[in-house]
Design a protein around this motif. Sequence first.
Motif, PDB file in Angstrom:
ATOM      1  N   CYS A  18     -35.183 -19.669 -11.439  1.00 43.30           N
ATOM      2  CA  CYS A  18     -34.923 -19.475 -12.782  1.00 43.30           C
ATOM      3  C   CYS A  18     -34.003 -20.208 -13.426  1.00 43.30           C
ATOM      4  N   THR A  19     -32.417 -19.761 -13.210  1.00 48.06           N
ATOM      5  CA  THR A  19     -31.675 -20.574 -13.926  1.00 48.06           C
ATOM      6  C   THR A  19     -31.557 -21.961 -13.803  1.00 48.06           C
ATOM      7  N   ALA A  20     -32.038 -22.627 -13.007  1.00 49.05           N
ATOM      8  CA  ALA A  20     -32.683 -24.487 -12.595  1.00 49.05           C
ATOM      9  C   ALA A  20     -33.362 -24.595 -13.579  1.00 49.05           C
ATOM     10  N   ALA A  21     -34.721 -23.885 -13.851  1.00 50.25           N
ATOM     11  CA  ALA A  21     -35.614 -23.931 -14.916  1.00 50.25           C
ATOM     12  C   ALA A  21     -34.939 -24.141 -16.514  1.00 50.25           C
ATOM     13  N   LYS A  22     -34.091 -22.924 -16.163  1.00 51.16           N
ATOM     14  CA  LYS A  22     -33.305 -23.208 -17.875  1.00 51.16           C
ATOM     15  C   LYS A  22     -32.086 -24.030 -18.133  1.00 51.16           C
ATOM     16  N   LEU A  23     -31.239 -24.402 -17.112  1.00 52.44           N
ATOM     17  CA  LEU A  23     -30.786 -25.895 -17.281  1.00 52.44           C
ATOM     18  C   LEU A  23     -31.235 -27.074 -17.609  1.00 52.44           C
ATOM     19  N   GLN A  24     -31.950 -26.785 -17.219  1.00 57.01           N
ATOM     20  CA  GLN A  24     -32.957 -28.826 -16.769  1.00 57.01           C
ATOM     21  C   GLN A  24     -33.541 -28.269 -17.925  1.00 57.01           C
ATOM     22  N   LYS A  25     -34.204 -27.495 -18.902  1.00 60.13           N
ATOM     23  CA  LYS A  25     -35.215 -27.447 -19.860  1.00 60.13           C
ATOM     24  C   LYS A  25     -36.852 -27.373 -19.115  1.00 60.13           C
ATOM     25  N   SER A  26     -36.560 -26.760 -18.188  1.00 57.03           N
ATOM     26  CA  SER A  26     -38.331 -27.537 -18.012  1.00 57.03           C
ATOM     27  C   SER A  26     -38.447 -26.692 -17.042  1.00 57.03           C
ATOM     28  N   PRO A  27     -40.065 -26.461 -16.903  1.00 59.82           N
ATOM     29  CA  PRO A  27     -40.134 -25.649 -16.064  1.00 59.82           C
ATOM     30  C   PRO A  27     -40.636 -26.078 -14.029  1.00 59.82           C
ATOM     31  N   GLU A  28     -40.736 -27.540 -14.433  1.00 57.64           N
ATOM     32  CA  GLU A  28     -40.961 -28.284 -13.490  1.00 57.64           C
ATOM     33  C   GLU A  28     -38.952 -28.750 -12.316  1.00 57.64           C
ATOM     34  N   ILE A  29     -39.119 -28.336 -11.552  1.00 61.40           N
ATOM     35  CA  ILE A  29     -37.655 -28.599 -10.726  1.00 61.40           C
ATOM     36  C   ILE A  29     -37.506 -28.985 -10.185  1.00 61.40           C
ATOM     37  N   GLU A  30     -36.548 -29.888  -9.298  1.00 57.38           N
ATOM     38  CA  GLU A  30     -36.392 -30.600  -8.099  1.00 57.38           C
ATOM     39  C   GLU A  30     -35.763 -30.043  -7.077  1.00 57.38           C
TER      40      GLU A  30
END
Length: 96
Positions: A18-30
């Motif tokens: 959730c933190t990564a998605a919020k920071l990257q502003k994307s539902p897809e994260i690496e």
Amino acid sequence: MQGIPYGAKPRLLMIHLCTAAKLQKSPEIEIAHSMSAFMLDLGLAVTGGKTGSIGRFKEQLNRLAATRMQLLFQDDDKVSMVNAKRLTFIHRSMKH
């Protein structure tokens, strides 16, 4: 059929995702290129074998990925419900 995720690792994983998605502003994260590297990114110990941490983490990861979630948000005068989609983990090979 998968069991229900339990314990600290699925909670840590959800916080991370959730933190990564919020920071990257994307539902897809690496995520990291391997299970061991991903566990290290989360600050988890990495051990193999029959009773190692990799197998237990993978089991909880599979349980979490199979979970359906509904989130309710309550405002002053209304309640909103979101059906969370199933998590999908895709391993992308690293090309150099």
